[in-house]
Design an enzyme around this catalytic site. Structure first.
Site, PDB file in Angstrom:
ATOM      1  N   CYS A 258      79.515  70.871  -2.072  1.00 24.41           N
ATOM      2  CA  CYS A 258      79.017  71.145  -0.712  1.00 24.41           C
ATOM      3  C   CYS A 258      78.867  69.914   0.178  1.00 24.41           C
ATOM      4  CB  CYS A 258      77.678  71.869  -0.792  1.00 24.41           C
ATOM      5  SG  CYS A 258      77.843  73.515  -1.472  1.00 24.41           S
TER       6      CYS A 258
ATOM      7  N   ARG B  33      83.528  68.514  -9.151  1.00 28.15           N
ATOM      8  CA  ARG B  33      84.026  68.337  -7.788  1.00 28.15           C
ATOM      9  C   ARG B  33      83.335  67.179  -7.076  1.00 28.15           C
ATOM     10  NH1 ARG B  33      83.900  74.394  -5.643  1.00 28.15           N
ATOM     11  NH2 ARG B  33      82.301  74.545  -7.249  1.00 28.15           N
TER      12      ARG B  33
ATOM     13  N   GLU C   1      73.755  80.726   2.190  1.00 28.94           N
ATOM     14  CA  GLU C   1      73.075  80.624   0.896  1.00 28.94           C
ATOM     15  C   GLU C   1      72.764  79.147   0.642  1.00 28.94           C
ATOM     16  OE1 GLU C   1      71.988  83.098  -1.273  1.00 28.94           O
ATOM     17  OE2 GLU C   1      71.068  81.207  -1.873  1.00 28.94           O
TER      18      GLU C   1
ATOM     19  N   GLY D  20      77.861  63.912  -4.545  1.00 31.97           N
ATOM     20  CA  GLY D  20      79.114  64.647  -4.776  1.00 31.97           C
ATOM     21  C   GLY D  20      78.857  66.136  -4.749  1.00 31.97           C
TER      22      GLY D  20
ATOM     23  N   LEU E  81      65.049  61.835  -2.185  1.00 33.81           N
ATOM     24  CA  LEU E  81      64.911  60.397  -1.934  1.00 33.81           C
ATOM     25  C   LEU E  81      65.128  59.624  -3.229  1.00 33.81           C
ATOM     26  CD1 LEU E  81      61.931  59.924   0.589  1.00 33.81           C
ATOM     27  CD2 LEU E  81      64.369  59.581   1.001  1.00 33.81           C
TER      28      LEU E  81
ATOM     29  N   VAL F 195      78.483  81.062  -5.338  1.00 32.84           N
ATOM     30  CA  VAL F 195      77.632  81.821  -4.416  1.00 32.84           C
ATOM     31  C   VAL F 195      77.739  83.318  -4.673  1.00 32.84           C
ATOM     32  CG1 VAL F 195      77.364  82.403  -1.969  1.00 32.84           C
ATOM     33  CG2 VAL F 195      77.631  80.031  -2.652  1.00 32.84           C
TER      34      VAL F 195
HETATM   35  C1  UDX Z   1      73.628  71.410  -2.256  1.00 29.98           C
HETATM   36  C2  UDX Z   1      72.390  71.892  -1.473  1.00 29.98           C
HETATM   37  O1  UDX Z   1      71.214  71.303  -2.024  1.00 29.98           O
HETATM   38  C3  UDX Z   1      72.311  73.418  -1.508  1.00 29.98           C
HETATM   39  O2  UDX Z   1      71.227  73.854  -0.695  1.00 29.98           O
HETATM   40  C4  UDX Z   1      73.623  73.995  -0.979  1.00 29.98           C
HETATM   41  O3  UDX Z   1      73.610  75.399  -1.046  1.00 29.98           O
HETATM   42  C5  UDX Z   1      74.800  73.453  -1.768  1.00 29.98           C
HETATM   43  O4  UDX Z   1      74.787  72.020  -1.723  1.00 29.98           O
HETATM   44  P1  UDX Z   1      74.280  71.095  -4.839  1.00 29.98           P
HETATM   45  O5  UDX Z   1      75.644  70.669  -4.352  1.00 29.98           O
HETATM   46  O6  UDX Z   1      74.203  72.061  -5.965  1.00 29.98           O
HETATM   47  O7  UDX Z   1      73.443  71.763  -3.628  1.00 29.98           O
HETATM   48  O8  UDX Z   1      73.526  69.760  -5.262  1.00 29.98           O
HETATM   49  P2  UDX Z   1      72.189  68.965  -4.857  1.00 29.98           P
HETATM   50  O9  UDX Z   1      71.178  69.154  -5.907  1.00 29.98           O
HETATM   51  O10 UDX Z   1      71.775  69.234  -3.476  1.00 29.98           O
HETATM   52  O11 UDX Z   1      72.741  67.466  -4.970  1.00 29.98           O
HETATM   53  C6  UDX Z   1      73.810  67.019  -4.145  1.00 29.98           C
HETATM   54  C7  UDX Z   1      74.158  65.576  -4.441  1.00 29.98           C
HETATM   55  O12 UDX Z   1      73.096  64.710  -4.020  1.00 29.98           O
HETATM   56  C8  UDX Z   1      74.344  65.276  -5.931  1.00 29.98           C
HETATM   57  O13 UDX Z   1      75.411  64.384  -6.079  1.00 29.98           O
HETATM   58  C9  UDX Z   1      73.028  64.650  -6.363  1.00 29.98           C
HETATM   59  O14 UDX Z   1      73.160  63.818  -7.469  1.00 29.98           O
HETATM   60  C10 UDX Z   1      72.687  63.879  -5.095  1.00 29.98           C
HETATM   61  N1  UDX Z   1      71.251  63.593  -4.960  1.00 29.98           N
HETATM   62  C11 UDX Z   1      70.378  64.594  -4.697  1.00 29.98           C
HETATM   63  C12 UDX Z   1      70.799  62.290  -5.062  1.00 29.98           C
HETATM   64  O15 UDX Z   1      71.585  61.361  -5.309  1.00 29.98           O
HETATM   65  N2  UDX Z   1      69.476  62.028  -4.885  1.00 29.98           N
HETATM   66  C13 UDX Z   1      68.571  63.002  -4.606  1.00 29.98           C
HETATM   67  O16 UDX Z   1      67.389  62.674  -4.443  1.00 29.98           O
HETATM   68  C14 UDX Z   1      69.029  64.324  -4.528  1.00 29.98           C
END
Ligand code: UDX
Length: 432
Positions: free
Chosen positions: A263, A331, A151, A260, A253, A11
């Site tokens: 966040c 992570r 953020e 994972g 979806l 961030v």
């Molecule tokens: C997330 C939030 O989207 C972001 O707004 C916040 O600031 C930080 O946390 P990030 O951890 O980078 O971002 O990943 P993201 O793209 O949101 O995916 C999170 C998890 O959900 C991943 O494991 C991803 O594989 C999973 N995911 C996401 C799915 O399994 N299916 C989806 O349709 C979308």
């Protein structure tokens, strides 16, 4: 404007670099001297597409500085962003705020003129109140303002998400800092970002509620995928059919492995812990956490079924081990529980990841990194597509292997089942 970003993790570094690219004077501070020295050489410690180019550009034109001197950096700046980590407390579910409060103490000792102090780190409701209390021990309240500005950037898309955010949330209890921040963000607002001003506590909660909702959406479709597998339905039809309803929306979806990253797992736990503190039961989110924690076991039992429960000495290749594509972040990646479990059952695991070797598997028996997709596949019994990197999206499996055909378990639904099956491969995917 003169900005100071405290903490150069995802961030802090991304926002600092992007703010400097918008013409502000930014100092990124970190207590890790090695990290700061690397950044001064233009070397970025995280894998984030486009970030190192912006670091080099803005460092060269002196809009961006790196420092380990917190006091001096605070004194030279008007706006201080707190961007340090808020990990889950060891053995608990609540957020560990020790780094936040240490920084607040440091700030309280360094205020030389009016400062806007902003939490960009994800912090539980009322953290801003506590920061204000700490700083006001040594400073008159008219010398500073504490604001929440969460953020929402995603790893792998961080620069785009910063530059074209859906919304900018400013939580402040005074109008002066709101005016300054609206001005700071005006280049993004003029490109279409929505700007909303709320109370500080509301802004803190918006971040957690957003992440918990997205985690719920992913978990929801993962559970629907389980039902699809039992009923011969393609979960992608369900995602499309649901997503076209504007009230639901099509994003987040995609069924797959357990969610994972840095966040979702941390923030879902932290919001339930905050709610417990306020004697409120967030039962939906608690159930999402449980379902997600169980998901890796569920997919593992599918792996055992696919291999007819004979795991010993089976050669299993993982394509991708990070929690999602376009990041080197391990992570809370579901591979961290699946690979050791398979190794324990006697499987011989090889993995390829575009971001290279992972020390997380160093001590796990029979796990090796192969630095080439093709080599990692040859001789496998089962190939698990774990992460949706573009590198894996158009592999010609038939051409790659000459002899024995492996089974494919596509946990990201990258390939068309009928196409792969027509090439003579046994193919399994998620919810179809
Ligand atoms: C997330 C939030 O989207 C972001 O707004 C916040 O600031 C930080 O946390 P990030 O951890 O980078 O971002 O990943 P993201 O793209 O949101 O995916 C999170 C998890 O959900 C991943 O494991 C991803 O594989 C999973 N995911 C996401 C799915 O399994 N299916 C989806 O349709 C979308």
């Amino acid at each position: 404007m003169k900005l100071c970003m405290i903490g150069t993790g995802y961030v802090g570094l991304v926002s600092g670099v992007c703010f400097s690219d918008l013409g502000n004077d930014v100092i990124c501070v970190d207590k890790d001297l090695d990290k700061i020295n690397l950044l001064k050489k233009g070397q970025v410690p995280i894998y984030e597409p486009g970030l190192s180019e912006l670091v080099v550009k803005n460092y060269r034109n002196k809009k961006l500085k790196f420092s380990t001197n917190l006091k001096k950096s605070i004194q030279e700046s008007d706006i201080i962003f707190i961007c340090v980590g808020t990990p889950t407390k060891k053995g608990g579910t609540s957020a560990d705020l020790s780094q936040i409060y240490n920084v607040a103490k440091e700030i309280s000792l360094s205020i030389n003129k009016f400062k806007i102090i902003i939490t960009k780190s994800t912090v539980p409701v009322t953290t801003g109140d506590e920061i204000e209390r700490i700083i006001s021990k040594r400073n008159n309240k008219n010398r500073f303002s504490v604001v929440s500005n969460p953020e929402f950037l995603r790893e792998g898309e961080a620069i785009r998400d910063f530059t074209y955010p859906d919304r900018i949330v400013i939580g402040s209890n005074d109008l002066k800092s709101n005016r300054v921040l609206k001005n700071l963000y005006s280049p993004l607002i003029s490109k279409g970002a929505q700007y909303i001003h709320t109370s500080r506590r509301a802004a803190e909660l918006i971040k957690y509620a957003s992440n918990a909702f997205l985690a719920t959406k992913v978990t929801f479709i993962n559970e629907i995928a389980n039902l699809c597998e039992k009923t011969g339905i393609n979960v992608e039809d369900i995602s499309i059919g649901m997503g076209l309803d504007k009230r639901i929306g099509s994003r987040f979806l995609r069924a797959g492995p357990a969610y994972g990253g840095s966040c979702f797992p941390k923030d879902t736990k932290a919001i339930t812990s905050t709610a417990n503190r306020f004697k409120t039961d967030l039962s939906v989110i608690k159930s999402v956490i449980r379902s997600n924690e169980n998901r890796s076991n569920l997919l593992l039992s599918r792996v055992y079924e696919i291999l007819n429960k004979k795991i010993k000495n089976k050669k299993i290749t993982f394509l991708g081990v990070t929690f999602k594509a376009n990041t080197d972040d391990m992570r809370d990646s579901s591979s961290l529980s699946m690979i050791p479990a398979l190794s324990k059952k006697g499987a011989i695991i090889r993995y390829f990841d575009p971001t290279g070797y992972k020390k997380e598997f160093e001590k796990i028996k029979n796990v090796s990194f192969i630095n080439n997709i093709k080599k990692s596949l040859i001789g496998s019994d089962l190939v698990i597509i774990h992460t949706e990197w573009n590198d894996f999206k158009s592999l010609n499996f038939k051409q790659i292997i000459k002899g024995k055909k492996f089974i494919i378990y596509d946990m990201r639904n990258i390939y068309s089942p009928s196409k792969i099956k027509s090439q003579g491969f046994k193919y399994f995917s998620i919810g179809r």
